[in-house]
Scaffold this active site. Structure first.
Site, PDB file in Angstrom:
ATOM      1  N   TYR A  86      32.718  37.367  41.266  1.00 51.77           N
ATOM      2  CA  TYR A  86      33.782  37.557  40.283  1.00 51.77           C
ATOM      3  C   TYR A  86      33.152  38.059  39.000  1.00 51.77           C
ATOM      4  O   TYR A  86      32.140  37.520  38.536  1.00 51.77           O
ATOM      5  CB  TYR A  86      34.509  36.231  40.013  1.00 51.77           C
TER       6      TYR A  86
ATOM      7  N   GLU B 195      38.915  43.167  35.118  1.00 55.57           N
ATOM      8  CA  GLU B 195      38.506  42.151  36.072  1.00 55.57           C
ATOM      9  C   GLU B 195      38.216  42.791  37.427  1.00 55.57           C
ATOM     10  O   GLU B 195      39.003  43.608  37.902  1.00 55.57           O
ATOM     11  CB  GLU B 195      39.635  41.112  36.220  1.00 55.57           C
TER      12      GLU B 195
END
Lengths: 291, 370
Positions: free
Chosen positions: B99, B184
């Protein structure tokens, strides 16, 4: 006494020739504020309601001895206007505009964070008023009265609601500051608390917060460790759904619940602040605290 | 403004961030002709998380399957959103999922890098100790050493570290140059042959900065009511209660919702008409609220720049034109209050002075209507 502005303030209005700038210059003068000059690039030499207009802030400061500035400047020009005011040596710079990009305010915040005597107020703020002395902003000044309560608020309307309740109860204000409804305010609650704590006129402080961010929690830390004066807090947005902006750019509860009203209320209560259930309740609490 | 995944990936490509090979299709036929070599993944382009769980991500191993999957995705709404575009991508052989994000942290008043070795799931579900939060100095930006620190936290193999550092620095450049609120990558994939690839892209641009980004295509995905609210510059959020709310100012509107709840009521909506609202704007606001079928309406006005007589006139106008479909409780103080109340009374309406009293009344009415 009072904080940020008072009878000795020599105020500059940036964006004075615009519609809002002209209108609110008249209102600020009507209130007795010492508005010494205005700035609009390319409009130097004009006057607005008898106030001389300059092309640059530097010129205006040299000619008038201005020591504070209020910005009626559109959001996309705000970054430049703030830096121009700071470069000219002004320490108190108040920005009204709603819709200033976050990146711009990050730049301002990081430039000013190690300059303790510089206060950039706003943006998205109603301004600052020290009742009976000076006003730099657009608030309906008729409802204010001079007295012992220092007030700071992220919302204009909730501060009006509160001030009206205070004035009706005969409780006046030392200074009311709009920290603004944006994500990155130039000045936060925690920056204003020491000023109110040091101010002789101020006997109690009102903090009007709302959902989003952690400024209230950070202020609670300071209240717990440093404030001797009582603080009354009201937090709006207890029923706000997650992930939705409630009118203000900064009023949003994160998907994981970060920035909720509950977290702020708990932090402030644990720090010893009085918690009001509604803006009107603030006056009720202060009546007891100040008597 | 949130961008669709495919738009985010176009930006990634421009900024030198590796993304899977892919094509966007708007019809099953186009999907079949897209000339993508199976196996592929087909992803519905909607602005909603949890697409996988909602059936918005399908796999296909033959051209026929590609067509069938595209048909399925384009035919029915996913998580309540209509699907107009499908992104067809090569299927990656995944070794690890990470992530990686950059956003603005409000309490630190700074951009921060968020990184975790546990990618591929909702970041809200990852334990806090498994997430690195590294603030950045605006004046310094993202130096190489900071990128190397993040790479170490993620325990990347040393041969991947320079590539990762470059990727992260490119991501920061995109974040700054495009005025993003969030960039993101979840997951950032390490493939079985040791390549870093951004398998997803979530990019949100600061609405207030859109004026300096004419190059970005505007994304609009809102309900009819929200579109109308935007047209009239009204701040509107639909909620699940039964009392319609019309107020002026974000703070007082939130306070109104709270006061209703305090007396046992629930708001149907958040609607802030803003400062200086005209008759036309107020009428549009009433139309939006009434269309959501509340049981009662609470109007709460603290006149500042907004004038009470303007709001009163608008209420009376709407009442004359269409009638008022539900009981209306009005609280009105401030600028031109007397004139506003006079207009209301002359037309069979009335106003309270105190918010608490009015809120109690409207909650009572809504309860009795149930």
């Amino acid at each position: 006494m009072s904080i940020l502005i008072d009878q000795n303030t020599r105020l500059l209005v940036q964006g004075i020739t615009g519609r809002e700038g002209q209108f609110h210059t008249a209102r600020m003068l009507e209130y007795g504020t010492n508005v010494v000059g205005g700035v609009t690039p390319g409009k130097g030499g004009l006057t607005v309601h008898g106030v001389p207009v300059f092309d640059t802030v530097a010129e205006a400061v040299r000619a008038t001895g201005a020591n504070a500035s209020v910005l009626f400047v559109p959001p996309r020009l705000t970054l430049d206007a703030i830096f121009e005011a700071l470069a000219a040596g002004l320490k108190t710079v108040i920005s009204i505009a709603e819709g200033v990009p976050v990146k711009d305010m990050l730049q301002v915040y990081h430039y000013t964070k190690n300059l303790p005597d510089v206060h950039v107020i706003g943006p998205n703020s109603f301004g600052v008023i020290s009742p009976g002395k000076a006003k730099a902003g657009f608030m309906a000044h008729e409802i204010y009265s001079q007295g012992p309560v220092g007030l700071m608020s992220r919302s204009a309307t909730n501060s009006y609601e509160t001030v009206l309740g205070l004035t009706r109860r005969g409780i006046g204000q030392s200074t009311c500051v709009g920290v603004g409804g944006d994500t990155i305010p130039g000045t936060s609650f925690v920056d204003l608390l020491p000023l109110f704590e040091a101010d002789e006129q101020t006997k109690a402080v009102v903090l009007i917060g709302e959902i989003g961010g952690a400024d209230e929690e950070i202020a609670a830390e300071y209240i717990k460790n440093h404030m001797t004066k009582p603080v009354v807090a009201y937090i709006a947005g207890r029923n706000a759904p997650k992930g939705k902006k409630m009118g203000h750019a900064g009023a949003i509860v994160g998907a994981s619940g970060v920035g909720s009203a509950q977290s702020k209320i708990e932090a402030l209560a644990a720090a010893g602040a009085y918690i009001a259930e509604s803006p009107d309740h603030i006056g009720e609490l202060l009546e007891k605290i100040l008597s | 403004m949130r961008l669709y995944e495919y738009m985010g990936k176009d930006l990634f490509r421009t900024y030198g961030i590796p993304v899977p090979q892919g094509v966007v299709a708007t019809s099953p036929a186009a999907a079949e002709l897209a000339n993508m070599k199976p196996p592929v993944v087909l992803k519905a382009q909607i602005l909603s998380g949890k697409r996988g769980k909602g059936g918005g991500i399908l796999f296909a191993s033959t051209p026929q399957e590609i067509k069938a999957a595209a048909e399925r995705l384009l035919s029915a709404p996913i998580n309540g959103y209509r699907v107009n575009k499908v992104l067809i991508e090569e299927r990656l052989d995944i070794a690890r999922e990470l992530y990686l994000a950059i956003t603005v942290n409000r309490s630190l008043q700074a951009p921060v890098i968020l990184a975790s070795a546990q990618g591929g799931m909702d970041i809200e579900e990852v334990p806090a100790e498994a997430i690195l939060t590294r603030p950045l100095e605006v004046a310094i930006g993202l130096p190489s050493y900071a990128a190397r620190e993040v790479a170490s936290f993620l325990a990347l193999p040393s041969e991947l570290k320079p590539e990762f550092a470059a990727l992260l620095q490119n991501l920061y450049r995109l974040f700054r140059e495009k005025d993003a609120e969030l960039v993101e990558i979840n997951p950032l994939v390490i493939t079985t042959n040791g390549q870093l690839v951004a398998a997803d892209a979530k990019v949100i641009i600061d609405d207030d900065a859109l004026f300096r980004h004419p190059e970005l295509v505007r994304v609009e995905e809102v309900s009819e009511a929200e579109a109308k609210a935007r047209q009239y510059d009204l701040a509107y959020v639909e909620l699940d209660g039964d009392i319609g709310v019309l107020a002026n100012g974000a703070g007082i509107t939130m306070a109104t919702l709270d006061t209703l709840q305090y007396y046992g009521g629930r708001a149907r909506n958040f609607l802030d008409i803003g400062g200086g609202a005209s008759v036309e704007k107020v009428a549009a606001a009433l139309e939006i609220i009434f269309a959501s079928r509340p049981k009662a309406l609470f109007v709460n006005i603290f006149g500042g720049i907004t004038r009470c007589d303007d709001v009163a006139t608008a209420l009376v106008e709407v009442k004359k034109r269409h009638g008022l479909p539900v009981p209306v409780v009005i609280r009105m103080v401030g600028t031109n209050e007397e004139e506003g109340v006079r207009i209301l009374r002359a037309n069979g309406l009335d106003a309270y002075t105190r918010m608490e009293e009015a809120a109690q009344k409207v909650v009572e009415i809504a309860e009795n209507a149930a």
